[in-house]
Write a protein that holds these residues in place. Structure first.
Motif, PDB file in Angstrom:
ATOM      1  N   ASP A 189       0.821  -1.209   0.000  1.00 41.83           N
ATOM      2  CA  ASP A 189       0.000   0.000   0.000  1.00 41.83           C
ATOM      3  C   ASP A 189       0.853   1.257   0.000  1.00 41.83           C
ATOM      4  O   ASP A 189       0.384   2.333  -0.383  1.00 41.83           O
ATOM      5  CB  ASP A 189      -0.908   0.026   1.235  1.00 41.83           C
ATOM      6  CG  ASP A 189      -1.945  -1.073   1.188  1.00 41.83           C
ATOM      7  OD1 ASP A 189      -2.227  -1.563   0.082  1.00 41.83           O
ATOM      8  OD2 ASP A 189      -2.460  -1.440   2.256  1.00 41.83           O
ATOM      9  N   PHE A 190       2.126   1.146   0.443  1.00 40.11           N
ATOM     10  CA  PHE A 190       2.952   2.339   0.578  1.00 40.11           C
ATOM     11  C   PHE A 190       4.054   2.423  -0.481  1.00 40.11           C
ATOM     12  O   PHE A 190       4.763   3.419  -0.545  1.00 40.11           O
ATOM     13  CB  PHE A 190       3.592   2.363   1.971  1.00 40.11           C
ATOM     14  CG  PHE A 190       2.602   2.185   3.073  1.00 40.11           C
ATOM     15  CD1 PHE A 190       1.720   3.202   3.404  1.00 40.11           C
ATOM     16  CD2 PHE A 190       2.521   0.986   3.778  1.00 40.11           C
ATOM     17  CE1 PHE A 190       0.783   3.033   4.408  1.00 40.11           C
ATOM     18  CE2 PHE A 190       1.599   0.819   4.775  1.00 40.11           C
ATOM     19  CZ  PHE A 190       0.720   1.843   5.093  1.00 40.11           C
ATOM     20  N   GLN A 191       4.216   1.386  -1.286  1.00 40.38           N
ATOM     21  CA  GLN A 191       5.305   1.391  -2.249  1.00 40.38           C
ATOM     22  C   GLN A 191       5.128   2.470  -3.313  1.00 40.38           C
ATOM     23  O   GLN A 191       6.100   3.000  -3.837  1.00 40.38           O
ATOM     24  CB  GLN A 191       5.437   0.017  -2.917  1.00 40.38           C
ATOM     25  CG  GLN A 191       5.920  -1.057  -1.960  1.00 40.38           C
ATOM     26  CD  GLN A 191       6.040  -2.401  -2.626  1.00 40.38           C
ATOM     27  OE1 GLN A 191       6.147  -2.489  -3.842  1.00 40.38           O
ATOM     28  NE2 GLN A 191       6.012  -3.462  -1.844  1.00 40.38           N
ATOM     29  N   ASN A 192       3.916   2.813  -3.645  1.00 38.23           N
ATOM     30  CA  ASN A 192       3.656   3.815  -4.683  1.00 38.23           C
ATOM     31  C   ASN A 192       3.027   5.079  -4.097  1.00 38.23           C
ATOM     32  O   ASN A 192       2.392   5.850  -4.805  1.00 38.23           O
ATOM     33  CB  ASN A 192       2.738   3.234  -5.764  1.00 38.23           C
ATOM     34  CG  ASN A 192       3.378   2.038  -6.469  1.00 38.23           C
ATOM     35  OD1 ASN A 192       4.549   2.101  -6.831  1.00 38.23           O
ATOM     36  ND2 ASN A 192       2.613   0.974  -6.652  1.00 38.23           N
ATOM     37  N   CYS A 193       3.220   5.261  -2.792  1.00 41.11           N
ATOM     38  CA  CYS A 193       2.651   6.434  -2.130  1.00 41.11           C
ATOM     39  C   CYS A 193       3.640   7.602  -2.235  1.00 41.11           C
ATOM     40  O   CYS A 193       4.753   7.515  -1.736  1.00 41.11           O
ATOM     41  CB  CYS A 193       2.362   6.122  -0.671  1.00 41.11           C
ATOM     42  SG  CYS A 193       1.525   7.466   0.189  1.00 41.11           S
ATOM     43  N   HIS A 194       3.244   8.692  -2.883  1.00 40.72           N
ATOM     44  CA  HIS A 194       4.150   9.815  -3.131  1.00 40.72           C
ATOM     45  C   HIS A 194       3.889  10.998  -2.207  1.00 40.72           C
ATOM     46  O   HIS A 194       4.526  12.035  -2.349  1.00 40.72           O
ATOM     47  CB  HIS A 194       4.019  10.271  -4.584  1.00 40.72           C
ATOM     48  CG  HIS A 194       4.370   9.198  -5.572  1.00 40.72           C
ATOM     49  ND1 HIS A 194       5.659   8.760  -5.768  1.00 40.72           N
ATOM     50  CD2 HIS A 194       3.587   8.460  -6.393  1.00 40.72           C
ATOM     51  CE1 HIS A 194       5.672   7.810  -6.694  1.00 40.72           C
ATOM     52  NE2 HIS A 194       4.421   7.598  -7.081  1.00 40.72           N
ATOM     53  N   ASP A 195       2.951  10.849  -1.276  1.00 39.96           N
ATOM     54  CA  ASP A 195       2.647  11.974  -0.401  1.00 39.96           C
ATOM     55  C   ASP A 195       3.102  11.760   1.034  1.00 39.96           C
ATOM     56  O   ASP A 195       2.676  12.484   1.930  1.00 39.96           O
ATOM     57  CB  ASP A 195       1.145  12.283  -0.430  1.00 39.96           C
ATOM     58  CG  ASP A 195       0.308  11.109   0.070  1.00 39.96           C
ATOM     59  OD1 ASP A 195       0.859  10.007   0.210  1.00 39.96           O
ATOM     60  OD2 ASP A 195      -0.895  11.325   0.311  1.00 39.96           O
ATOM     61  N   LEU A 196       3.956  10.782   1.286  1.00 40.87           N
ATOM     62  CA  LEU A 196       4.483  10.609   2.634  1.00 40.87           C
ATOM     63  C   LEU A 196       5.276  11.848   3.035  1.00 40.87           C
ATOM     64  O   LEU A 196       5.039  12.441   4.089  1.00 40.87           O
ATOM     65  CB  LEU A 196       5.361   9.359   2.718  1.00 40.87           C
ATOM     66  CG  LEU A 196       4.632   8.016   2.692  1.00 40.87           C
ATOM     67  CD1 LEU A 196       5.629   6.865   2.620  1.00 40.87           C
ATOM     68  CD2 LEU A 196       3.760   7.861   3.934  1.00 40.87           C
ATOM     69  N   ILE A 197       6.227  12.238   2.187  1.00 44.81           N
ATOM     70  CA  ILE A 197       6.948  13.492   2.339  1.00 44.81           C
ATOM     71  C   ILE A 197       6.997  14.135   0.951  1.00 44.81           C
ATOM     72  O   ILE A 197       7.660  13.605   0.055  1.00 44.81           O
ATOM     73  CB  ILE A 197       8.377  13.287   2.886  1.00 44.81           C
ATOM     74  CG1 ILE A 197       8.324  12.629   4.271  1.00 44.81           C
ATOM     75  CG2 ILE A 197       9.121  14.621   2.967  1.00 44.81           C
ATOM     76  CD1 ILE A 197       9.692  12.370   4.881  1.00 44.81           C
ATOM     77  N   PRO A 198       6.302  15.234   0.738  1.00 46.37           N
ATOM     78  CA  PRO A 198       6.238  15.849  -0.592  1.00 46.37           C
ATOM     79  C   PRO A 198       7.632  16.100  -1.172  1.00 46.37           C
ATOM     80  O   PRO A 198       8.526  16.609  -0.500  1.00 46.37           O
ATOM     81  CB  PRO A 198       5.501  17.171  -0.327  1.00 46.37           C
ATOM     82  CG  PRO A 198       4.663  16.894   0.876  1.00 46.37           C
ATOM     83  CD  PRO A 198       5.477  15.969   1.731  1.00 46.37           C
ATOM     84  N   GLY A 199       7.813  15.684  -2.425  1.00 46.50           N
ATOM     85  CA  GLY A 199       9.074  15.904  -3.109  1.00 46.50           C
ATOM     86  C   GLY A 199      10.056  14.761  -2.988  1.00 46.50           C
ATOM     87  O   GLY A 199      11.091  14.765  -3.660  1.00 46.50           O
TER      88      GLY A 199
END
Length: 417
Positions: A23-33
């Motif tokens: 669920d987190f491998q393609n998450c791009h909003d954990l830390i912006p940028g």
């Protein structure tokens, strides 16, 4: 930092993050940028004490930190903190002492509960759950949703599940053995370090053997019932199913016995104890439970101290080993026959102090021994550490225990967070 170095870090981070939930491998909003792999690398390095606040930042952070794989990743990168959890009597208040630290914990309804900072002790002692953070060298007491935890309850950790269990013991009011099970959530979905009640044991018992086996199960055996009768019965708890099941009884009654899980063919081991008719005369043998055959086998000549309980005296690192260490200020009454090959080896280690009460337990790859005596009555205690890798060695350090945490515990377990 060179581009080559950054590329290497990215590749290593991506490989390690592969074990984090998909669920987190393609998450791009954990830390912006930042790519998710580097964001996870940053978040797993935040100290445990701030994780509760981190969950309030955003949904993605809360989901990541609540995922059971998050602690596994913290361990892999060497940032997990090791907690030593101790069930111990609460010291009476000392007007000259500083306030005891406390961890805020929510119950299963999500309500905040605080434990009395200055417990009053009249006759029957009160028990609490204390936590020593080995990485931060801090001591705290975990708040409990009930008035107090059961006296003489067993503390056991399920590392992969991120849970600490308190099982059995005595009711603080009636002083009768109970079936109660309390589960403290340190990790997992929706975790807020919350307490919940687990399904009760099938039988009330206290002073029994107890050990976690695998990632989800806890085995218990022996102890005594509400009539002070020593028990042979045994059962197993599945924390995922929240169910207890009875298993074959031991061949002997064993009250005040000590339990371990050995990651060898020995399985769940129950050491010493005594029968109803021989109260206080501790057996020299042990029994091991075979999970595959649901049967017990005796192991002779393990405990050499007939007048001393093994509880709080034996510790060890059982990962792939059948060795345990007994810490004492007295020599064995019998000489061990070295010609006899024994599946379970208990080595006696003489303490550097005499005439003191002791409690030994395991903390990661070390043995910790808490020493009581004169210092304890003054509100101070000492905890000594000893490496258990390969061969037992010299004492590696002394830790001063602050007032309020210096009473000798009844049971303990350790867990990485």
């Amino acid at each position: 930092m060179t581009c080559a170095r950054l590329s290497t870090i990215m590749e290593m981070s991506k490989k390690r993050a592969g074990d984090i939930s998909k669920d987190f491998q393609n998450c791009h909003d954990l830390i912006p940028g930042l790519p998710s792999e580097l964001a996870i690398e940053c978040l797993v390095r935040v100290p445990y004490q701030f994780q509760s606040a981190m969950k309030s930042v955003c949904r993605s952070w809360r989901s990541l930190i609540s995922d059971s794989s998050f602690i596994i990743e913290r361990r892999r990168c060497g940032k997990a903190e090791l907690l030593l959890c101790l069930v111990q009597p609460l010291s009476p208040p000392n007007p000259a002492s500083k306030t005891v630290g406390e961890t805020l914990v929510m119950d299963e309804k999500g309500e905040k509960k605080l434990e009395d900072e200055s417990p009053r002790v009249f006759g029957t002692p009160r028990f609490g759950l204390s936590v020593y953070n080995a990485a931060m060298s801090t001591w705290n007491r975990v708040a409990f949703p009930e008035q107090q935890i059961p006296l003489f309850c067993e503390c056991v950790a399920l590392q992969d599940a991120g849970k600490i269990l308190l099982i059995g013991g005595w009711d603080p009011e009636t002083l009768q053995p109970v079936k109660d099970v309390y589960v403290l959530e340190f990790a997992g979905e929706g975790s807020g370090r919350r307490w919940r009640r687990g399904s009760p044991m099938t039988e009330s018992r206290s002073f029994f053997a107890c050990a976690s086996v695998g990632s989800t199960k806890v085995y218990v055996a022996g102890g005594h019932d509400d009539q002070k009768n020593a028990l042979r019965s045994a059962e197993v708890y599945d924390v995922e199913k929240d169910e207890w099941s009875t298993i074959a009884p031991m061949t002997e009654e064993r009250d005040e016995c000590q339990g371990f899980f050995m990651e060898t063919d020995l399985g769940f081991c129950v050491i010493s104890g005594y029968a109803t008719e021989s109260q206080g005369r501790f057996r020299s043998d042990a029994e091991s439970y075979d999970l595959a055959t649901n049967s017990w086998a005796k192991i002779e000549n393990i405990w050499p101290f007939q007048d001393t309980s093994p509880r709080g005296r034996i510790a060890g690192d059982m990962r792939g080993s059948s060795r345990l260490w007994c810490f004492t200020d007295q020599l064995p009454s019998e000489t061990k026959d070295d010609s006899r090959k024994c599946k379970l080896d208990v080595e006696t280690i003489q303490l550097p102090v005499t005439g003191s009460s002791v409690f030994a337990g395991s903390l990661g790859g070390e043995v910790v021994v808490m020493v009581g005596g004169k210092r304890e009555s003054e509100g101070e205690g000492v905890m000594m550490k000893m490496k258990t890798e390969k061969k037992i060695g010299k004492w590696s350090g002394h830790i001063q225990i602050p007032y309020g945490f210096s009473t000798l515990p009844f049971s303990q377990s350790s867990i990485y967070v």
